[in-house]
Scaffold this active site. Structure first.
Site, PDB file in Angstrom:
ATOM      1  N   PRO A  50       0.794  -1.533   0.118  1.00  0.00           N
ATOM      2  CA  PRO A  50      -0.070  -0.297  -0.048  1.00  0.00           C
ATOM      3  C   PRO A  50       0.820   1.114   0.003  1.00  0.00           C
ATOM      4  CG  PRO A  50      -0.080  -1.379   2.060  1.00  0.00           C
ATOM      5  CD  PRO A  50       0.515  -2.019   1.178  1.00  0.00           C
ATOM      6  N   ASN A  51       0.390   2.325  -0.833  1.00  0.00           N
ATOM      7  CA  ASN A  51       1.050   3.676  -0.954  1.00  0.00           C
ATOM      8  C   ASN A  51       2.156   3.549  -1.913  1.00  0.00           C
ATOM      9  OD1 ASN A  51      -1.333   4.936   0.796  1.00  0.00           O
ATOM     10  ND2 ASN A  51      -0.231   3.584   2.356  1.00  0.00           N
ATOM     11  N   ALA A  67       2.873  -0.564   4.965  1.00  0.00           N
ATOM     12  CA  ALA A  67       2.507  -0.681   6.325  1.00  0.00           C
ATOM     13  C   ALA A  67       1.981  -2.001   6.680  1.00  0.00           C
ATOM     14  CB  ALA A  67       1.155   0.428   6.398  1.00  0.00           C
ATOM     15  N   TYR A  86      11.132   8.975   0.857  1.00  0.00           N
ATOM     16  CA  TYR A  86      11.161   7.984  -0.106  1.00  0.00           C
ATOM     17  C   TYR A  86      11.556   8.234  -1.556  1.00  0.00           C
ATOM     18  CZ  TYR A  86       7.850   5.732   3.110  1.00  0.00           C
ATOM     19  OH  TYR A  86       7.308   5.344   4.246  1.00  0.00           O
ATOM     20  N   HIS A 106      12.519  -2.334   2.438  1.00  0.00           N
ATOM     21  CA  HIS A 106      12.138  -1.151   2.823  1.00  0.00           C
ATOM     22  C   HIS A 106      12.985  -0.181   2.302  1.00  0.00           C
ATOM     23  CE1 HIS A 106       9.147  -3.294   4.946  1.00  0.00           C
ATOM     24  NE2 HIS A 106      10.106  -3.935   5.782  1.00  0.00           N
ATOM     25  N   ASN A 153       8.073  -5.498  -0.840  1.00  0.00           N
ATOM     26  CA  ASN A 153       8.057  -4.324  -0.126  1.00  0.00           C
ATOM     27  C   ASN A 153       6.423  -4.192   0.539  1.00  0.00           C
ATOM     28  OD1 ASN A 153       8.122  -1.949   1.316  1.00  0.00           O
ATOM     29  ND2 ASN A 153       9.021  -0.688   0.062  1.00  0.00           N
ATOM     30  N   ARG A 202       5.107  10.938  -2.868  1.00  0.00           N
ATOM     31  CA  ARG A 202       4.877  10.561  -1.416  1.00  0.00           C
ATOM     32  C   ARG A 202       5.930  11.024  -0.599  1.00  0.00           C
ATOM     33  NH1 ARG A 202       4.744   4.618   1.046  1.00  0.00           N
ATOM     34  NH2 ARG A 202       3.875   5.068   3.250  1.00  0.00           N
TER      35      ARG A 202
HETATM   36  C1  DQA Z   1       8.070   1.271   3.861  1.00  0.00           C
HETATM   37  C2  DQA Z   1       8.224   1.502   5.427  1.00  0.00           C
HETATM   38  C3  DQA Z   1       6.845   1.274   5.914  1.00  0.00           C
HETATM   39  O1  DQA Z   1       6.787   1.404   7.614  1.00  0.00           O
HETATM   40  C4  DQA Z   1       5.739   2.174   5.471  1.00  0.00           C
HETATM   41  O2  DQA Z   1       4.436   1.823   5.907  1.00  0.00           O
HETATM   42  C5  DQA Z   1       5.667   2.003   3.894  1.00  0.00           C
HETATM   43  C6  DQA Z   1       7.184   1.976   3.370  1.00  0.00           C
HETATM   44  C7  DQA Z   1       9.495   1.732   3.213  1.00  0.00           C
HETATM   45  O3  DQA Z   1       9.826   1.184   2.201  1.00  0.00           O
HETATM   46  O4  DQA Z   1      10.382   1.992   3.801  1.00  0.00           O
HETATM   47  O5  DQA Z   1       4.942   2.066   3.102  1.00  0.00           O
HETATM   48  O6  DQA Z   1       7.885  -0.231   3.602  1.00  0.00           O
END
Ligand code: DQA
Length: 156
Positions: free
Chosen positions: A9-10, A90, A22, A113, A87, A17
């Site tokens: 997600p995201n 969350a 990131y 991550h 990855n 973002r």
């Molecule tokens: C993440 C770290 C997670 O805590 C976060 O919720 C993400 C991205 C990372 O790639 O650093 O969505 O997985």
């Protein structure tokens, strides 16, 4: 050799973002670079904001199309793969279901991550993925996906 990258997600918002955490590059642009670097590897990509879809995709990657219980075939673009880079975003910190799916398949999964989660909020310090993963790469930015592919190449 076929490798599947799964982003949770995201992570569809990479580039837009929280770029301070990131980075400013979209995953699609990064993926183009990755595929150009590894012309000998078939790199599939799947992103979902839905936990169950990630579980389904792990089943399909591990067992093939017959594991896909969706009537109309949720994921027509792939079957069994040699290795997975995951990855889970969350869901890393919440998902027993994704943990169980990784345990259910024999395909090695490398947890990635982008950010160093251990320098961030306490709730990001625990991972349900890590105990099931073949290896873990944390905090190298997008470069972590390339490092995961290098690691997978050595073990598959
Ligand atoms: C993440 C770290 C997670 O805590 C976060 O919720 C993400 C991205 C990372 O790639 O650093 O969505 O997985």
């Amino acid at each position: 050799m076929k490798i599947l990258i799964i982003n949770g997600p995201n992570l569809n918002l990479l580039g837009r973002r929280e770029p301070g955490i990131y980075g400013a590059e979209t995953f699609e642009d990064y993926l183009d670079e990755l595929r150009a670097t590894y012309e000998d590897i078939d790199i599939e990509y799947f992103q979902s904001n839905v936990e169950g879809e990630i579980v389904d995709r792990l089943h399909q990657a591990g067992f093939g199309d017959e594991a896909n219980l969706c009537d109309s075939g949720c994921h027509p673009d792939g079957g069994i793969v040699d290795g997975i880079v995951l990855n889970a975003g969350a869901y890393t910190h919440t998902s027993v279901a994704i943990h169980d799916a990784i345990k259910a398949i024999e395909t090695p999964v490398i947890e990635v991550h982008i950010s160093n989660v251990h320098q961030r909020e306490d709730f990001r310090h625990h991972s349900y993925i890590s105990p099931a993963a073949a290896g873990i790469i944390i905090g190298f930015g997008l470069n972590g996906y390339r490092l995961a592919i290098e690691g997978l190449r050595d073990i598959i």
